[in-house]
Design an enzyme around this catalytic site. Structure first.
Site, PDB file in Angstrom:
ATOM      1  CB  SER A 123      -0.360   0.092   1.482  1.00  0.00           C
ATOM      2  OG  SER A 123      -1.223  -0.823   0.585  1.00  0.00           O
TER       3      SER A 123
HETATM    4  N1  SAH Z   1      -0.503  -3.885   3.647  1.00  0.00           N
HETATM    5  C1  SAH Z   1      -0.512  -4.871   3.152  1.00  0.00           C
HETATM    6  C2  SAH Z   1      -1.482  -4.479   1.873  1.00  0.00           C
HETATM    7  C3  SAH Z   1      -1.382  -6.058   0.811  1.00  0.00           C
HETATM    8  S1  SAH Z   1      -2.718  -6.510  -0.272  1.00  0.00           S
HETATM    9  C4  SAH Z   1       0.801  -4.286   2.048  1.00  0.00           C
HETATM   10  O1  SAH Z   1       1.149  -3.332   2.314  1.00  0.00           O
HETATM   11  O2  SAH Z   1       1.858  -5.268   1.770  1.00  0.00           O
HETATM   12  C5  SAH Z   1      -3.770  -6.851   0.265  1.00  0.00           C
HETATM   13  C6  SAH Z   1      -3.204  -7.968   0.705  1.00  0.00           C
HETATM   14  O3  SAH Z   1      -4.270  -9.110   0.434  1.00  0.00           O
HETATM   15  C7  SAH Z   1      -3.231  -9.287  -0.571  1.00  0.00           C
HETATM   16  O4  SAH Z   1      -1.484  -9.361   0.131  1.00  0.00           O
HETATM   17  C8  SAH Z   1      -3.910 -10.131  -1.064  1.00  0.00           C
HETATM   18  O5  SAH Z   1      -3.428 -11.183  -1.566  1.00  0.00           O
HETATM   19  C9  SAH Z   1      -4.304 -10.659   1.114  1.00  0.00           C
HETATM   20  N2  SAH Z   1      -5.618 -11.109   0.738  1.00  0.00           N
HETATM   21  C10 SAH Z   1      -6.565 -10.909  -0.109  1.00  0.00           C
HETATM   22  N3  SAH Z   1      -8.014 -11.522  -0.099  1.00  0.00           N
HETATM   23  C11 SAH Z   1      -7.048 -12.899   1.565  1.00  0.00           C
HETATM   24  C12 SAH Z   1      -8.110 -13.577   2.540  1.00  0.00           C
HETATM   25  N4  SAH Z   1      -9.150 -13.421   2.088  1.00  0.00           N
HETATM   26  N5  SAH Z   1      -7.454 -13.299   3.455  1.00  0.00           N
HETATM   27  C13 SAH Z   1      -6.627 -12.915   3.780  1.00  0.00           C
HETATM   28  N6  SAH Z   1      -5.200 -11.857   2.992  1.00  0.00           N
HETATM   29  C14 SAH Z   1      -6.124 -11.963   1.581  1.00  0.00           C
END
Ligand code: SAH
Length: 210
Positions: A63
């Site tokens: 993010s």
């Molecule tokens: N805060 C993180 C954001 C990553 S993007 C950062 O800054 O790196 C959102 C993440 O949510 C992705 O890695 C995706 O794989 C995960 N995600 C999507 N669906 C999900 C679910 N059902 N359970 C857990 N994680 C999930």
């Protein structure tokens, strides 16, 4: 300029936002400390201290720093809190939370990202993070209730299990809505349901289901 200087310059810039201000000293201190360049792809380390999202493995994104800062601010974190995070991704937001609160429980859908984040956060010496690989839609019932829940992927509607796993008086941060853009809500859990305290238009990757 070294990474430390780049990071402080970025944080100083984040503090200048007038709407959606970052003011919690604990959040600011955590942003100054966590080495974001270690959470991005090695080929993108020079961009790690610019204020935008970057691609990571599995088609996901780390993010935008301002959004991580704002979500941390809106959580109104206290030292004794136990926080559940859905969507570990790179682990950067996880690391910021872990600097501030007692325990972070984090769930990531993609096992590759889950492993990678766990290895990195272990190397950095974090001992107050519990990891789980899998679908976070149902929350983490064995460890509920939580003081705070933060969801870093978008949903169409708030999953009832997540609402149920926040303490009354606690907060739920979650981006809600379809493509192309969603509303990030900071909800307060009250006895009779969720009350929106803050909102902002954002873009997040979707919450995935098995
Ligand atoms: N805060 C993180 C954001 C990553 S993007 C950062 O800054 O790196 C959102 C993440 O949510 C992705 O890695 C995706 O794989 C995960 N995600 C999507 N669906 C999900 C679910 N059902 N359970 C857990 N994680 C999930």
């Amino acid at each position: 300029m070294n990474y430390f200087e780049r990071r402080n310059r970025l944080v100083n810039r984040l503090l200048r936002y007038e709407v959606g201000e970052i003011a919690n000293p604990k959040v600011i201190q955590a942003l100054r400390k966590v080495p974001r360049h270690l959470f991005v792809d090695p080929s993108q380390q020079l961009d790690a201290y610019k204020d935008y999202a970057l691609p990571i493995a599995c088609g996901q994104t780390i993010s935008q720093p301002y959004i991580v800062a704002l979500m941390s601010e809106w959580l109104a974190l206290e030292t004794e809190h136990r926080v559940l995070e859905i969507g570990t991704g790179s682990g950067y937001q996880t690391a910021v939370l872990a600097e501030i609160v007692k325990t972070v429980y984090t769930i990531e859908f993609h096992s590759h990202l889950c492993q990678r984040a766990q290895n990195l956060l272990d190397q950095l010496g974090n001992e107050n993070i519990e990891f789980r690989c899998g679908d976070g839609y149902e929350g983490w019932p064995e460890e509920a209730l939580f003081d705070r829940i933060i969801v870093t992927c978008r949903v169409e509607t708030v999953p009832p299990q997540l609402e149920a796993q926040v303490k009354v008086g606690g907060r739920l941060l979650i981006p809600v809505g379809p493509e192309p853009s969603q509303i990030l809500y900071a909800y307060k859990k009250e006895k009779n349901g969720l009350k929106a305290l803050e909102k902002l238009q954002v873009r997040f990757v979707p919450l995935l289901r098995p």
